[in-house]
Design a protein around this motif. Structure first.
Motif, PDB file in Angstrom:
ATOM      1  N   GLU A  74      -4.011  57.152  71.392  1.00 42.64           N
ATOM      2  CA  GLU A  74      -3.529  58.534  71.459  1.00 42.64           C
ATOM      3  C   GLU A  74      -4.609  59.470  71.997  1.00 42.64           C
ATOM      4  O   GLU A  74      -4.293  60.475  72.648  1.00 42.64           O
ATOM      5  CB  GLU A  74      -3.054  58.972  70.079  1.00 42.64           C
ATOM      6  CG  GLU A  74      -1.786  58.241  69.632  1.00 42.64           C
ATOM      7  CD  GLU A  74      -1.342  58.634  68.250  1.00 42.64           C
ATOM      8  OE1 GLU A  74      -2.017  59.461  67.625  1.00 42.64           O
ATOM      9  OE2 GLU A  74      -0.318  58.110  67.790  1.00 42.64           O
ATOM     10  N   ALA A  75      -5.875  59.135  71.737  1.00 44.61           N
ATOM     11  CA  ALA A  75      -6.963  59.926  72.316  1.00 44.61           C
ATOM     12  C   ALA A  75      -6.939  59.808  73.843  1.00 44.61           C
ATOM     13  O   ALA A  75      -7.168  60.787  74.568  1.00 44.61           O
ATOM     14  CB  ALA A  75      -8.301  59.454  71.761  1.00 44.61           C
ATOM     15  N   GLN A  76      -6.643  58.601  74.339  1.00 43.77           N
ATOM     16  CA  GLN A  76      -6.506  58.403  75.788  1.00 43.77           C
ATOM     17  C   GLN A  76      -5.353  59.226  76.342  1.00 43.77           C
ATOM     18  O   GLN A  76      -5.473  59.854  77.397  1.00 43.77           O
ATOM     19  CB  GLN A  76      -6.230  56.930  76.108  1.00 43.77           C
ATOM     20  CG  GLN A  76      -7.359  55.977  75.859  1.00 43.77           C
ATOM     21  CD  GLN A  76      -6.925  54.547  76.140  1.00 43.77           C
ATOM     22  OE1 GLN A  76      -6.966  54.092  77.273  1.00 43.77           O
ATOM     23  NE2 GLN A  76      -6.509  53.849  75.101  1.00 43.77           N
ATOM     24  N   ALA A  77      -4.218  59.191  75.633  1.00 50.17           N
ATOM     25  CA  ALA A  77      -3.030  59.902  76.108  1.00 50.17           C
ATOM     26  C   ALA A  77      -3.308  61.390  76.275  1.00 50.17           C
ATOM     27  O   ALA A  77      -2.907  62.009  77.269  1.00 50.17           O
ATOM     28  CB  ALA A  77      -1.871  59.673  75.146  1.00 50.17           C
ATOM     29  N   ASP A  78      -4.022  61.983  75.302  1.00 51.53           N
ATOM     30  CA  ASP A  78      -4.373  63.398  75.408  1.00 51.53           C
ATOM     31  C   ASP A  78      -5.304  63.641  76.598  1.00 51.53           C
ATOM     32  O   ASP A  78      -5.174  64.629  77.323  1.00 51.53           O
ATOM     33  CB  ASP A  78      -5.035  63.877  74.116  1.00 51.53           C
ATOM     34  CG  ASP A  78      -4.070  63.876  72.932  1.00 51.53           C
ATOM     35  OD1 ASP A  78      -2.856  63.922  73.176  1.00 51.53           O
ATOM     36  OD2 ASP A  78      -4.548  63.816  71.784  1.00 51.53           O
ATOM     37  N   ALA A  79      -6.239  62.725  76.792  1.00 53.74           N
ATOM     38  CA  ALA A  79      -7.197  62.880  77.890  1.00 53.74           C
ATOM     39  C   ALA A  79      -6.519  62.743  79.247  1.00 53.74           C
ATOM     40  O   ALA A  79      -6.923  63.393  80.219  1.00 53.74           O
ATOM     41  CB  ALA A  79      -8.323  61.853  77.751  1.00 53.74           C
TER      42      ALA A  79
ATOM     43  N   ALA B 253       5.821  57.963  80.321  1.00 49.72           N
ATOM     44  CA  ALA B 253       5.243  56.632  80.503  1.00 49.72           C
ATOM     45  C   ALA B 253       4.186  56.335  79.442  1.00 49.72           C
ATOM     46  O   ALA B 253       4.071  55.197  78.959  1.00 49.72           O
ATOM     47  CB  ALA B 253       4.631  56.523  81.895  1.00 49.72           C
ATOM     48  N   LEU B 254       3.415  57.341  79.052  1.00 47.42           N
ATOM     49  CA  LEU B 254       2.427  57.153  77.995  1.00 47.42           C
ATOM     50  C   LEU B 254       3.100  56.788  76.678  1.00 47.42           C
ATOM     51  O   LEU B 254       2.601  55.962  75.906  1.00 47.42           O
ATOM     52  CB  LEU B 254       1.597  58.431  77.817  1.00 47.42           C
ATOM     53  CG  LEU B 254       0.567  58.733  78.917  1.00 47.42           C
ATOM     54  CD1 LEU B 254       0.028  60.152  78.777  1.00 47.42           C
ATOM     55  CD2 LEU B 254      -0.579  57.732  78.877  1.00 47.42           C
ATOM     56  N   HIS B 255       4.250  57.388  76.423  1.00 48.76           N
ATOM     57  CA  HIS B 255       5.008  57.084  75.201  1.00 48.76           C
ATOM     58  C   HIS B 255       5.519  55.643  75.238  1.00 48.76           C
ATOM     59  O   HIS B 255       5.479  54.930  74.223  1.00 48.76           O
ATOM     60  CB  HIS B 255       6.170  58.068  75.059  1.00 48.76           C
ATOM     61  CG  HIS B 255       6.992  57.841  73.833  1.00 48.76           C
ATOM     62  ND1 HIS B 255       6.540  58.150  72.562  1.00 48.76           N
ATOM     63  CD2 HIS B 255       8.240  57.322  73.678  1.00 48.76           C
ATOM     64  CE1 HIS B 255       7.471  57.828  71.679  1.00 48.76           C
ATOM     65  NE2 HIS B 255       8.512  57.334  72.329  1.00 48.76           N
ATOM     66  N   ARG B 256       5.972  55.195  76.407  1.00 52.73           N
ATOM     67  CA  ARG B 256       6.462  53.818  76.523  1.00 52.73           C
ATOM     68  C   ARG B 256       5.337  52.808  76.335  1.00 52.73           C
ATOM     69  O   ARG B 256       5.509  51.770  75.682  1.00 52.73           O
ATOM     70  CB  ARG B 256       7.117  53.604  77.890  1.00 52.73           C
ATOM     71  CG  ARG B 256       8.522  54.172  78.003  1.00 52.73           C
ATOM     72  CD  ARG B 256       9.203  53.733  79.277  1.00 52.73           C
ATOM     73  NE  ARG B 256       8.689  54.420  80.449  1.00 52.73           N
ATOM     74  CZ  ARG B 256       8.012  53.850  81.411  1.00 52.73           C
ATOM     75  NH1 ARG B 256       7.704  52.555  81.347  1.00 52.73           N
ATOM     76  NH2 ARG B 256       7.593  54.544  82.461  1.00 52.73           N
ATOM     77  N   ALA B 257       4.173  53.104  76.909  1.00 48.33           N
ATOM     78  CA  ALA B 257       3.052  52.172  76.812  1.00 48.33           C
ATOM     79  C   ALA B 257       2.559  52.035  75.380  1.00 48.33           C
ATOM     80  O   ALA B 257       2.020  50.983  74.997  1.00 48.33           O
ATOM     81  CB  ALA B 257       1.911  52.650  77.707  1.00 48.33           C
TER      82      ALA B 257
END
Length: 295
Positions: free
Chosen positions: A27-32, A75-79
């Motif tokens: 989730e830290a990656q997703a925000d970044a 896509a981030l949610h799917r991954a």
């Protein structure tokens, strides 16, 4: 940052479940990723960003190059639902390179940004060979390294970086868990700051006096990253506006010079031309008048 086509690769391996980064590594990656998207598209609205994952069963292109932030978020949610297995760094880089090769706008500079929070399984020889291939294609590669900070990952990626940056500028940013959110650290890293935030070998330099020198407004990006990013974007927009204005002025000046040259090349007609015509013969005038009277 100029006109770019960027493939962002996230690490959704089993290691991304760890919660040493808030709230988790994934989730830290997703925000970044959202921070990267905003920074790149604000710098140039014609830039495009794609998204890949490199964990699970293998690397997967989640979104091809796009300017739609909604597609990236979906896509981030799917991954996130596919978190498992190990990361496949070398294969992910090769697939990302192919995705960039198919970009519609060939004027876009090719770039890959890779998040890695897992051990790098590839050996140095394999990475050097891949780096030389990437260098020939003029693709810059930036690494966001976090999570597995045991020295082995950094050493392997540094070797890769040294062999690829001769063809295109590449950076490595080391993100510590106690230094705040990944997105905030990225704003002050060489990945989004360019060479202004880079030290030797493309490593990030986060010393306070360095940022005091780099930012003429006297703002430390580590304290207020959002304001620092906004100021930098404003400066870049102003530079683009001035460049456009100068080009328009140069074009207008060239047009005026062409008009002056065209006018100068036209033959002059004046009193001298009229006076230079031979006068009519008076006898001829008299004959002409007599003939007209007799008629």
């Amino acid at each position: 940052m100029g006109l770019e086509a960027v493939m962002v690769v996230v690490d959704n391996s089993e290691n991304s479940r760890n919660s040493d980064y808030t709230p988790t590594r994934y989730e830290a990656q997703a925000d970044a990723v959202s921070v990267i998207f905003s920074a790149i598209t604000q710098a140039n609205p014609e830039s495009a960003i794609g998204l890949m994952s490199m964990g699970g069963r293998g690397p997967e292109v989640l979104v091809t190059l796009t300017t739609d932030h909604g597609k990236i978020l979906e896509a981030l949610h799917r991954a996130k639902s596919k978190i498992h297995g190990e990361s496949h760094l070398a294969t992910a880089i090769q697939i990302a390179g192919l995705a960039l090769k198919r970009r519609q706008n060939k004027a876009q500079r090719q770039r890959i940004i890779i998040f890695t929070c897992s051990p790098v399984l590839e050996d140095e020889k394999e990475l050097i060979k891949l780096a030389q291939k990437i260098k020939k294609n003029s693709i810059s590669i930036d690494f966001v390294v976090f999570g597995e900070l045991n020295g082995k990952v950094e050493n392997k990626l540094t070797v890769f970086n040294e062999n690829v940056e001769g063809g295109a500028r590449s950076h490595i940013a080391i993100m510590l868990p106690q230094s705040g959110f990944l997105g905030d650290q990225l704003v002050t890293s060489p990945i989004l700051n360019g060479d202004r935030g880079s030290g030797p070998g493309g490593m990030g330099d986060t010393s306070e006096d360095r940022y005091g020198r780099e930012f003429e407004f006297g703002i430390d990006p580590s304290v207020d990253p959002e304001l620092a990013l906004a100021l930098r974007m404003s400066i870049e927009e102003e530079k683009l506006r001035l460049e456009k204005q100068n080009k328009e002025r140069a074009g207008a000046g060239a047009g005026a010079e062409e008009e002056e040259e065209a006018e100068a090349s036209l033959p002059e007609t004046g009193e001298e031309d009229e006076g230079s015509q031979p006068p009519l013969n008076k006898e001829a005038e008299g004959v002409g008048s007599k003939d007209s009277c007799s008629r």
